[in-house]
Scaffold this motif. Sequence first.
Motif, PDB file in Angstrom:
ATOM      1  N   GLN A   1       0.733  -1.125  -0.115  1.00 42.51           N
ATOM      2  CA  GLN A   1      -0.272   0.115   0.062  1.00 42.51           C
ATOM      3  C   GLN A   1       0.746   1.228   0.271  1.00 42.51           C
ATOM      4  OE1 GLN A   1      -0.197  -2.455   2.176  1.00 42.51           O
ATOM      5  NE2 GLN A   1      -2.373  -3.524   1.584  1.00 42.51           N
ATOM      6  N   GLU A   2       2.014   1.268   0.724  1.00 45.64           N
ATOM      7  CA  GLU A   2       2.784   2.367   0.819  1.00 45.64           C
ATOM      8  C   GLU A   2       3.501   2.654  -0.552  1.00 45.64           C
ATOM      9  OE1 GLU A   2       4.331   2.795   5.244  1.00 45.64           O
ATOM     10  OE2 GLU A   2       5.149   1.041   4.257  1.00 45.64           O
ATOM     11  N   ILE A   3       4.023   1.450  -1.244  1.00 53.21           N
ATOM     12  CA  ILE A   3       4.516   1.627  -2.505  1.00 53.21           C
ATOM     13  C   ILE A   3       3.672   2.003  -3.631  1.00 53.21           C
ATOM     14  CG2 ILE A   3       5.403   0.416  -4.407  1.00 53.21           C
ATOM     15  CD1 ILE A   3       6.765  -1.594  -2.517  1.00 53.21           C
ATOM     16  N   ASP A   4       2.219   1.797  -3.484  1.00 52.10           N
ATOM     17  CA  ASP A   4       1.208   2.239  -4.326  1.00 52.10           C
ATOM     18  C   ASP A   4       1.082   3.585  -4.077  1.00 52.10           C
ATOM     19  OD1 ASP A   4       0.881  -0.318  -5.637  1.00 52.10           O
ATOM     20  OD2 ASP A   4      -0.881  -0.739  -4.244  1.00 52.10           O
ATOM     21  N   TRP A   5       1.193   4.255  -3.034  1.00 53.58           N
ATOM     22  CA  TRP A   5       0.894   5.569  -2.550  1.00 53.58           C
ATOM     23  C   TRP A   5       2.134   6.336  -3.156  1.00 53.58           C
ATOM     24  CZ3 TRP A   5       4.050   9.003  -0.526  1.00 53.58           C
ATOM     25  CH2 TRP A   5       3.502  10.387  -0.120  1.00 53.58           C
ATOM     26  N   GLY A   6       3.190   5.847  -3.058  1.00 46.34           N
ATOM     27  CA  GLY A   6       4.263   6.412  -3.904  1.00 46.34           C
ATOM     28  C   GLY A   6       4.422   6.757  -5.256  1.00 46.34           C
ATOM     29  N   ASP A   7       3.762   5.639  -5.917  1.00 47.06           N
ATOM     30  CA  ASP A   7       3.476   5.739  -7.339  1.00 47.06           C
ATOM     31  C   ASP A   7       2.580   6.707  -7.701  1.00 47.06           C
ATOM     32  OD1 ASP A   7       5.269   3.753  -7.957  1.00 47.06           O
ATOM     33  OD2 ASP A   7       3.695   1.894  -7.555  1.00 47.06           O
ATOM     34  N   LYS A   8       1.608   7.065  -6.627  1.00 48.70           N
ATOM     35  CA  LYS A   8       0.452   7.702  -7.173  1.00 48.70           C
ATOM     36  C   LYS A   8       0.950   9.227  -6.734  1.00 48.70           C
ATOM     37  CE  LYS A   8      -3.378   4.418  -6.442  1.00 48.70           C
ATOM     38  NZ  LYS A   8      -4.417   4.214  -5.302  1.00 48.70           N
ATOM     39  N   TRP A   9       1.763   9.388  -5.665  1.00 49.42           N
ATOM     40  CA  TRP A   9       2.174  10.830  -5.285  1.00 49.42           C
ATOM     41  C   TRP A   9       3.111  11.298  -6.606  1.00 49.42           C
ATOM     42  CZ3 TRP A   9       6.804  13.607  -5.020  1.00 49.42           C
ATOM     43  CH2 TRP A   9       6.836  14.800  -4.232  1.00 49.42           C
TER      44      TRP A   9
ATOM     45  N   ASN B   1      11.068   3.869  -4.243  1.00 49.56           N
ATOM     46  CA  ASN B   1      10.052   3.485  -5.397  1.00 49.56           C
ATOM     47  C   ASN B   1      11.056   2.765  -6.599  1.00 49.56           C
ATOM     48  OD1 ASN B   1       9.384   4.896  -8.509  1.00 49.56           O
ATOM     49  ND2 ASN B   1       7.450   4.767  -7.238  1.00 49.56           N
ATOM     50  N   ARG B   2      10.296   1.986  -7.551  1.00 46.23           N
ATOM     51  CA  ARG B   2      11.163   1.081  -8.407  1.00 46.23           C
ATOM     52  C   ARG B   2      11.892   1.892  -9.470  1.00 46.23           C
ATOM     53  NH1 ARG B   2       5.641   0.639  -9.231  1.00 46.23           N
ATOM     54  NH2 ARG B   2       4.904   1.094 -11.025  1.00 46.23           N
ATOM     55  N   ASN B   3      11.586   3.095  -9.547  1.00 40.73           N
ATOM     56  CA  ASN B   3      12.176   3.896 -10.673  1.00 40.73           C
ATOM     57  C   ASN B   3      13.368   4.577 -10.111  1.00 40.73           C
ATOM     58  OD1 ASN B   3      10.484   2.939 -12.850  1.00 40.73           O
ATOM     59  ND2 ASN B   3       8.936   4.617 -12.175  1.00 40.73           N
ATOM     60  N   VAL B   4      13.633   4.608  -8.958  1.00 41.89           N
ATOM     61  CA  VAL B   4      14.839   5.223  -8.434  1.00 41.89           C
ATOM     62  C   VAL B   4      16.115   4.656  -8.794  1.00 41.89           C
ATOM     63  CG1 VAL B   4      16.024   5.877  -6.362  1.00 41.89           C
ATOM     64  CG2 VAL B   4      13.625   6.192  -6.456  1.00 41.89           C
ATOM     65  N   LYS B   5      17.009   5.328  -9.198  1.00 44.79           N
ATOM     66  CA  LYS B   5      18.401   5.045  -9.954  1.00 44.79           C
ATOM     67  C   LYS B   5      19.311   5.706  -9.088  1.00 44.79           C
ATOM     68  CE  LYS B   5      16.132   3.392 -13.376  1.00 44.79           C
ATOM     69  NZ  LYS B   5      15.835   2.061 -13.299  1.00 44.79           N
ATOM     70  N   THR B   6      19.503   6.671  -8.308  1.00 42.54           N
ATOM     71  CA  THR B   6      20.287   6.966  -7.391  1.00 42.54           C
ATOM     72  C   THR B   6      19.718   7.696  -6.131  1.00 42.54           C
ATOM     73  OG1 THR B   6      20.437   9.213  -8.092  1.00 42.54           O
ATOM     74  CG2 THR B   6      21.991   7.517  -9.270  1.00 42.54           C
ATOM     75  N   VAL B   7      20.460   7.391  -5.075  1.00 42.33           N
ATOM     76  CA  VAL B   7      20.068   8.139  -3.711  1.00 42.33           C
ATOM     77  C   VAL B   7      21.499   8.714  -3.241  1.00 42.33           C
ATOM     78  CG1 VAL B   7      19.159   8.305  -1.199  1.00 42.33           C
ATOM     79  CG2 VAL B   7      18.449   6.715  -3.215  1.00 42.33           C
ATOM     80  N   ILE B   8      21.399  10.188  -3.183  1.00 49.01           N
ATOM     81  CA  ILE B   8      22.841  10.717  -2.842  1.00 49.01           C
ATOM     82  C   ILE B   8      22.371  11.873  -1.850  1.00 49.01           C
ATOM     83  CG2 ILE B   8      24.565  12.256  -3.577  1.00 49.01           C
ATOM     84  CD1 ILE B   8      24.069  11.049  -6.658  1.00 49.01           C
ATOM     85  N   GLY B   9      23.412  11.727  -0.596  1.00 51.93           N
ATOM     86  CA  GLY B   9      22.982  12.721   0.263  1.00 51.93           C
ATOM     87  C   GLY B   9      24.124  12.538   1.266  1.00 51.93           C
ATOM     88  N   PRO B  10      24.095  13.467   2.357  1.00 50.02           N
ATOM     89  CA  PRO B  10      25.162  13.385   3.367  1.00 50.02           C
ATOM     90  C   PRO B  10      25.040  12.292   4.320  1.00 50.02           C
ATOM     91  CG  PRO B  10      23.470  15.089   3.748  1.00 50.02           C
ATOM     92  CD  PRO B  10      23.035  14.617   2.433  1.00 50.02           C
ATOM     93  N   CYS B  11      25.791  12.302   5.428  1.00 48.63           N
ATOM     94  CA  CYS B  11      25.788  11.386   6.223  1.00 48.63           C
ATOM     95  C   CYS B  11      24.588  11.481   7.024  1.00 48.63           C
ATOM     96  CB  CYS B  11      27.191  11.028   6.886  1.00 48.63           C
ATOM     97  SG  CYS B  11      27.381   9.880   8.445  1.00 48.63           S
ATOM     98  N   THR B  12      23.663  11.238   6.899  1.00 46.59           N
ATOM     99  CA  THR B  12      22.562  11.441   7.722  1.00 46.59           C
ATOM    100  C   THR B  12      21.454  10.579   7.632  1.00 46.59           C
ATOM    101  OG1 THR B  12      20.815  13.514   7.989  1.00 46.59           O
ATOM    102  CG2 THR B  12      20.994  12.584   5.620  1.00 46.59           C
ATOM    103  N   GLY B  13      20.277  10.697   8.705  1.00 44.04           N
ATOM    104  CA  GLY B  13      19.612   9.553   8.941  1.00 44.04           C
ATOM    105  C   GLY B  13      18.669   8.964   7.626  1.00 44.04           C
ATOM    106  N   LEU B  14      18.304   9.960   6.664  1.00 44.49           N
ATOM    107  CA  LEU B  14      17.430   9.560   5.553  1.00 44.49           C
ATOM    108  C   LEU B  14      18.276   8.339   4.869  1.00 44.49           C
ATOM    109  CD1 LEU B  14      15.570  12.529   4.436  1.00 44.49           C
ATOM    110  CD2 LEU B  14      14.616  10.324   5.228  1.00 44.49           C
TER     111      LEU B  14
END
Length: 593
Positions: free
Chosen positions: A360-368, A457-470
Amino acid sequence: MMIMVTENKILILCDSHDFVRNGTNVVFLKQLYVAVFILKHILGIKNHNIHINNRSLFGFEEFWEPNSKLLNFFEGHCFRNTWNEIDMLNYEIIICIPELQMSLKEHIVQNYGRCNDLRLISFTEVQYPCEMIFSEIGTLFTKGGLFEFERSSANIEAISEFKKEINRSLVNFDYAKQESLIPELLPLVSDFNERVRSQSISDILILDDYCRPAFIGDTFFWLSRLRSLLKNFPDYCRVTINIVNPIVYEIVCECYRNSLPERIKLLNISWEYLFQQNFDIILCYKDIFLKYLWYLRSCSFQISRTIFYTFMVDNPGIESKGATLDFNANIPYIKYGDRLINSGLSYKSAEFREIALTDQEIDWGDKWLEHYGVSETDKLHIFLLGSSSSKKVISDLEVSYFLKYLLQQDSSNKIILVNENSLNEKKWLRSSLESFVNQIVPVENLALRKVMCLIGNRNVKTVIGPCTGLMHLADGIYSNLINHNVIAAADCPLLLTYTGQQESERSYHPNNWWGMSKLTQCCVAMKNAAIEGEAILLPLSKCPMDYMSFQEQSVSADTITCDMLVEYLETKCSARLDLLGLVKKRTYLRGGV
């Protein structure tokens, strides 16, 4: 003007075990001692009007070197009573630590029917978010406060010298120091080990008040290590984790919803409501075991019915030449057979980092994403802005250059720009990317769990960010997807975190945070050995592993430039460039910004 208040009777409720937090809790200890110093030596309040109630099993003298002037500073002030033995209406002012505010208010109302005519004061919590019910200690001494005093050069100098004496004389309340205060430790440990060998363990209680910084990354690290610790027990064991800090409890529940096995239960209640006699073994976080020992001895629950050990998350095991309550150190002596499993180096297993998202959460992300114009053929790049410190992040100018580099490579590239604060606060950054507005989707004011849905999300190719919680949550999300065969390891997005030198008081080393990850690449800002005065991004594996060498050779992350990040991608992540829609083209529009 100095206001002399000599008749006020002051009660300070502070138990010495609450001044142990990652060693000596210097923040609270300084507040206590400086406040008493001002009352006694600056304002001249008589000794018999200042009472300090310490219910702990040890006194405040344990915090000081043997030759310290502060060793007997509280002599004549301290006593050890239960709250029920104290007539609190005899005092005009009652001061406590933040953790005791609510219980003190309830105690006064229950026993005296009112608390409005009492001045209730709390020390100030500066290390983690805490709801303040009472006025803070500083209000007593500031202008207009009850104990306002003259800020003369002599007074300021006296307070300054007193603080220097505190710094000179403090004893580090490390784990060995805490254990040294337990009488007959060897028989106690031997008894526990013998009882574990002879009893069946099916219900486990884990206690942690978590009076530490409540950042998402710290919480993720804590729970992943704790889950690894639990692998020492059979899978049929039921586990209750009690987190007294309500803020951390809420973060854990939010991040790990649907991720923990059904046998693991999270609670946020007082110890007195835990029915501890129902548990076969209790694991107590290292900084609160003296407090827990005091609790066992002060309530009707008998210690003889309890088996408890201590645990650490920052250091999974300790080396001890003698008796110790550390659980990992006792595993070889418990000889629990195949009912107890020594997981050894399992702290590096991605299993303990898993975070699950529901369908359900993955579907919500697709719709958003669809609502904001993202199609199934678009290549999504998650870029994380912001952190708890500006020194941990790339500057806005270099961010704008880097985002342009990404966006110009492929028209199907879309940036999901996640910011801790509102992007309205970064109007300059928004205006610099105006020509790419159709390729950028800003994420603002979304609940943490919903941001996690976009990251996964299944279309995400990269996640880039600082040394942080996310970034840690991203690692946990994709660990779960790979471990449960939702995606192949080869199809995992490029997870890239950048970092560098941080505040020295944190004793930060990136290996402590990313050395256990199998998915996230960690690049570190280091001094360029070949060119003096320049920095370079190196893989974590190429950095010195000892803290002092790392401090000497690293630089802060805010020195990272777009050129450094692009070069790292092109040289260290070259196998992923085609998949990500990237080419080796360095024309990322530096001009016109």
